[in-house]
Design a protein around this motif. Sequence first.
Motif, PDB file in Angstrom:
ATOM      1  N   ALA A   1       0.542  -1.320  -0.022  1.00 12.81           N
ATOM      2  CA  ALA A   1      -0.271   0.250  -0.027  1.00 12.81           C
ATOM      3  C   ALA A   1       1.107   1.262   0.016  1.00 12.81           C
ATOM      4  CB  ALA A   1      -0.708  -0.168   1.197  1.00 12.81           C
ATOM      5  N   GLY A   2       1.036   1.987  -0.609  1.00 12.31           N
ATOM      6  CA  GLY A   2       2.177   2.540  -1.570  1.00 12.31           C
ATOM      7  C   GLY A   2       3.486   2.596  -1.004  1.00 12.31           C
ATOM      8  N   HIS A   3       4.311   1.450  -0.338  1.00 15.85           N
ATOM      9  CA  HIS A   3       5.295   1.373   0.744  1.00 15.85           C
ATOM     10  C   HIS A   3       6.639   1.093  -0.957  1.00 15.85           C
ATOM     11  CE1 HIS A   3       6.867   1.418   4.501  1.00 15.85           C
ATOM     12  NE2 HIS A   3       7.668   0.892   4.134  1.00 15.85           N
ATOM     13  N   LEU A   4       7.565   1.213   0.550  1.00 15.08           N
ATOM     14  CA  LEU A   4       9.370   0.772  -0.752  1.00 15.08           C
ATOM     15  C   LEU A   4       8.659  -0.729  -0.831  1.00 15.08           C
ATOM     16  CD1 LEU A   4      11.368   3.140   1.080  1.00 15.08           C
ATOM     17  CD2 LEU A   4      10.701   3.654  -1.336  1.00 15.08           C
ATOM     18  N   PRO A   5       9.410  -1.576  -1.732  1.00 14.74           N
ATOM     19  CA  PRO A   5       9.351  -2.495  -1.811  1.00 14.74           C
ATOM     20  C   PRO A   5      10.194  -3.316  -1.210  1.00 14.74           C
ATOM     21  CG  PRO A   5      10.151  -1.949  -4.142  1.00 14.74           C
ATOM     22  CD  PRO A   5       9.582  -0.857  -3.024  1.00 14.74           C
ATOM     23  N   PRO A   6       9.853  -4.904  -0.528  1.00 14.81           N
ATOM     24  CA  PRO A   6      10.515  -5.009   0.254  1.00 14.81           C
ATOM     25  C   PRO A   6      11.889  -5.685  -0.685  1.00 14.81           C
ATOM     26  CG  PRO A   6       8.571  -6.338   0.221  1.00 14.81           C
ATOM     27  CD  PRO A   6       8.655  -5.319  -0.547  1.00 14.81           C
ATOM     28  N   VAL A   7      13.403  -5.976  -0.260  1.00 13.82           N
ATOM     29  CA  VAL A   7      14.000  -6.098  -0.292  1.00 13.82           C
ATOM     30  C   VAL A   7      14.419  -7.509  -0.290  1.00 13.82           C
ATOM     31  CG1 VAL A   7      16.834  -5.672  -0.678  1.00 13.82           C
ATOM     32  CG2 VAL A   7      15.805  -4.047  -0.208  1.00 13.82           C
ATOM     33  N   LEU A   8      15.387  -8.941  -1.144  1.00 12.92           N
ATOM     34  CA  LEU A   8      15.486 -10.138  -1.230  1.00 12.92           C
ATOM     35  C   LEU A   8      16.673 -10.277  -1.341  1.00 12.92           C
ATOM     36  CD1 LEU A   8      14.668 -13.077  -1.021  1.00 12.92           C
ATOM     37  CD2 LEU A   8      13.857 -12.917  -3.707  1.00 12.92           C
ATOM     38  N   VAL A   9      17.510 -11.285  -0.466  1.00 17.95           N
ATOM     39  CA  VAL A   9      18.761 -11.128  -1.042  1.00 17.95           C
ATOM     40  C   VAL A   9      19.113 -12.804  -0.775  1.00 17.95           C
ATOM     41  CG1 VAL A   9      21.036 -11.109  -0.819  1.00 17.95           C
ATOM     42  CG2 VAL A   9      19.769  -8.767   0.325  1.00 17.95           C
ATOM     43  N   GLU A  10      19.744 -13.386  -2.280  1.00 16.55           N
ATOM     44  CA  GLU A  10      19.589 -14.642  -1.846  1.00 16.55           C
ATOM     45  C   GLU A  10      20.941 -15.489  -2.159  1.00 16.55           C
ATOM     46  OE1 GLU A  10      16.036 -15.570  -5.385  1.00 16.55           O
ATOM     47  OE2 GLU A  10      17.348 -16.559  -5.733  1.00 16.55           O
ATOM     48  N   ALA A  11      21.338 -16.626  -2.043  1.00 15.96           N
ATOM     49  CA  ALA A  11      23.341 -16.851  -1.517  1.00 15.96           C
ATOM     50  C   ALA A  11      23.582 -16.719  -2.941  1.00 15.96           C
ATOM     51  CB  ALA A  11      22.955 -17.506  -1.349  1.00 15.96           C
ATOM     52  N   GLY A  12      24.796 -15.375  -2.865  1.00 19.77           N
ATOM     53  CA  GLY A  12      25.554 -15.850  -4.703  1.00 19.77           C
ATOM     54  C   GLY A  12      24.944 -15.042  -5.075  1.00 19.77           C
ATOM     55  N   GLU A  13      23.998 -13.888  -5.366  1.00 20.70           N
ATOM     56  CA  GLU A  13      22.558 -12.875  -5.743  1.00 20.70           C
ATOM     57  C   GLU A  13      22.657 -11.498  -5.284  1.00 20.70           C
ATOM     58  OE1 GLU A  13      22.066 -15.682  -8.932  1.00 20.70           O
ATOM     59  OE2 GLU A  13      21.470 -13.732  -9.367  1.00 20.70           O
ATOM     60  N   PRO A  14      22.650 -10.643  -6.185  1.00 21.02           N
ATOM     61  CA  PRO A  14      23.128  -9.179  -5.746  1.00 21.02           C
ATOM     62  C   PRO A  14      21.571  -9.219  -4.935  1.00 21.02           C
ATOM     63  CG  PRO A  14      22.949  -8.943  -7.720  1.00 21.02           C
ATOM     64  CD  PRO A  14      23.163 -10.457  -7.725  1.00 21.02           C
ATOM     65  N   ALA A  15      20.938  -8.279  -3.772  1.00 14.29           N
ATOM     66  CA  ALA A  15      19.602  -8.130  -3.893  1.00 14.29           C
ATOM     67  C   ALA A  15      19.920  -7.086  -4.923  1.00 14.29           C
ATOM     68  CB  ALA A  15      20.506  -6.547  -2.313  1.00 14.29           C
ATOM     69  N   MET A  16      17.778  -8.071  -5.080  1.00 11.77           N
ATOM     70  CA  MET A  16      17.108  -7.008  -5.981  1.00 11.77           C
ATOM     71  C   MET A  16      16.274  -6.218  -4.847  1.00 11.77           C
ATOM     72  SD  MET A  16      16.149 -10.468  -7.284  1.00 11.77           S
ATOM     73  CE  MET A  16      14.635  -9.830  -7.906  1.00 11.77           C
ATOM     74  N   LEU A  17      14.928  -5.450  -5.329  1.00  9.56           N
ATOM     75  CA  LEU A  17      13.584  -5.100  -5.132  1.00  9.56           C
ATOM     76  C   LEU A  17      12.426  -5.524  -6.135  1.00  9.56           C
ATOM     77  CD1 LEU A  17      14.065  -1.052  -5.827  1.00  9.56           C
ATOM     78  CD2 LEU A  17      14.253  -2.391  -2.878  1.00  9.56           C
ATOM     79  N   LEU A  18      11.729  -6.172  -4.650  1.00  7.74           N
ATOM     80  CA  LEU A  18      10.885  -7.453  -5.255  1.00  7.74           C
ATOM     81  C   LEU A  18      10.320  -6.785  -5.798  1.00  7.74           C
ATOM     82  CD1 LEU A  18       9.941 -10.150  -2.057  1.00  7.74           C
ATOM     83  CD2 LEU A  18      11.215  -9.963  -4.310  1.00  7.74           C
ATOM     84  N   ASP A  19       9.845  -7.168  -7.030  1.00 12.71           N
ATOM     85  CA  ASP A  19       8.695  -6.768  -8.093  1.00 12.71           C
ATOM     86  C   ASP A  19       7.208  -6.328  -7.577  1.00 12.71           C
ATOM     87  OD1 ASP A  19       7.670  -7.117 -11.418  1.00 12.71           O
ATOM     88  OD2 ASP A  19       7.602  -4.668 -10.395  1.00 12.71           O
TER      89      ASP A  19
END
Length: 860
Positions: free
Chosen positions: A611-629
């Motif tokens: 609801a209008g908030h900044l998206p969560p950030v997901l970090v997987e092993a060996g992968e750069p952090a990414m914003l969830l779509d």
Amino acid sequence: MSEKPAGTAGGTPEVTEATGMWQNSPPGSLYDYIRVASFSLGPDGRIEQWSERAAELFGIAARQAVGKDPAEIFTPPEAHPRPGVPRQPSPFLREGGLDGREWTGIVPYQRGERCRPGLAEIYVMPTENERGERAALCVAVDVQALRGIETDIAASEAVFGQSPLGFFFFGTDLTLLRVNESFAQTFGRPAAWHRGRTPHDFLPRGEAERLTSALRQVLDSGKPVSDIQLVGPVPGQSERRRWSVSLYRLHSGSGRPIGVAALATDVTGRRRAEREAAGVRRNLALLNEAGARIGNSLDLETTARELLDVAVPQFCDLASVDLYQGLLAGDEAPPGLADGSAELRRVAYASAVSGAPVDGDDKPIQVGEVHRYAFHSPCAGALRTAQVQVVPRREREEGPELGGVVQSTLAVPMVARDTVVGLAQFSRTKGSEPFGERDTALAVELAARAAVCIDNARLYRREHERALILQRSLLPPGDPEAAGLDIACRYLPANAATEVGGDWFDVIELPGHRTALVVGDVMGRGLRAAVAMGELRTAVRTLAMLDLEPAEVLSALDEIAHGLGRPGGKQSASRGVRGGVRAEDLSEVYLATCVYAVYDPVTRRCTVANAGHLPPVLVEAGEPAMLLDVPPGMPLGVGGEPFEETEVDLPDGALLALYTDGLVESRDHPLDEGLQAFRDALTDPARPLEDVCDHVLSALDTHHGEDDIALLMARLRGLPEDHVGDWKLPPEPRSVARAREMARGLLLSWGLESLVDTTELLVSELVTNALRYGEGEIRLRLLLDRTLVCEVWDGGLVQPRRRRARDTDEGGRGLQLVGLLSAAWGSRRTPHGKTVWFELALPDGNSPAPDAVEALLSLY
């Protein structure tokens, strides 16, 4: 003697005293119950006549019995003598009957083709035929039926004689046939005295006529009458007694009315208690009115006047309220507060009679006047001891002043939060009932309620400190725990001095070991934002317990946020249209952003709504952090826009971060730079979560003081496959046993022997309910983590409802049992039906497992 009319076969004629005529009795007489049979013997000892009752009793037709020796009839074929062997004389010939003597005995017989054994009691009476030859008439009764009637009569006698209730029976002529000892004791006369009496013999005329009328009504209509209240004297007692009488009609076995039975109970004490209860109800009504009328304002004088408006004249004739002057001025501990000598100010007075204000001294005290009570006066004693005091009545001789009309006064200290804030006085004039013990308790309660409201008004200036305590209490204490997740969190207020803001986060455990992760931000700062945050966070937890989908939770939160700040929480008439809010109301509009994510450790799937908030950030092993779509959605409080959900499959070991904009947004850099810096700080998700949180806060500029910061991190670790049991069962009765068997086997493999019996019992209850009230295929799932969770799924939409079964109910205790034995239980809707679940705590060696036997016994 009249002939028996047609259609009355089997009836028993009876002779009435009034007519002396034989009259037919309809079926249902004693002989129908006993089933008396008869047959006759000729001079040769053989059966000459065989009645239909005999054929029915012994299962032998007349053509098979007539002409035979009774011994052949009553003994099995294998017991008959072989050809050529002389037959022994029948006991009917040996021991009576044909030799002129009567004979009674028990005779075994074989009934019907299946030769079922039975016993008959036979009475043989000597007779003579027309030729003067000896013959016999035999009467037979089945022993089992006879014993059954004897047992029934004995049981009826026991119930009648030993009942603590007064039993009495009236005949059809409305005279007493019989009473038990309880009735005799209730009405004060011996039981034998009542036989043959009418109600006029033991009740006053009016009451006797009422009872007689009710007896006739019951006898004529057959409808029972309950709780007839009768009043009358009892011999040897001066007090008139009150009885409750219930009547019902008695019938014979054929349904013929034979009288009226009644139960009588002495309810004199209950009536007295009802009168006392009426007084209690009046007091409760006054307290209810006080709760509704006192405390509607934060003004001290108004609150005091509200107390007196409630008390006068419903409770007393005169009343006044004095408050400590120092507390009114803001001094938390004014001098003299402990000993009652501090200055007071009269803030309110009310009177239902004309005269000067009531007081404890000779000089009348006016409203607004500051004064002190004498140290040894009852009023000062009440202030000093915080105990109610009775002010003695004083007769005044000098003129018609108020002191001459007041007969009773209560000086009641007003205590709030263990602090005396003032004194309330309640007075009754001559002609009114003096204050009693119950009145004193009511006065104390009224004063206490008013004192709390007055103290709330006094403490209103400390709203900032209260808001701080509220904010701290609303945030999860320490690091929350959840199944399938490792969690760490941080909260930094924008203003370290006030620590009041609108950011919040929460971790909510849901059924099925699922967890809801929530982060929100109320737009604005200070007390208003903190209050709105508290309401929204409470609403989130409440909605989460309903197990709604994330998008549904946000939709409901949007409705709540849209109503905040409006009178009564009402929404704007133009719902969802920002132009519908007047310009003067814009300052009261509450807006908030929120992200709501639900993680299922079984499926390892996370469902997110925003609801209008900044998206969560997901970090997987060996992968750069990414914003969830995740679709951004509109902020809470805007209204009119739907919310969407996104499902993401997350591997074990992945890191999910939820945060507020204060972490990444600053006047010194744009939002994109802050988001990138945040993702760069999450390069090593394998580190301990506490270290990751500290590293993020140190890597980013978190000391700008521009906005609150909330950070919630969760490392995902789904439930191992061997910690999940999942079965599908067909909707058939044998699935209950199958479910118990599978649950037992899995718990034994997990080493939870102490929970096997309880789990089997509760699984059986839930699967049985799914079979009985659900639809379609049944699914059973067991989950093992910090607790043991069992879920039963079916296609029915009706949610289970726990009810309290009566002692006589054969069912209805299943969910009560689930509630007693489980740590928690509930149900939730699914896209294709519903899920009912329960949770059991794992054994820790200290507390024993729930005792299923004790739980079962407690239900009865």
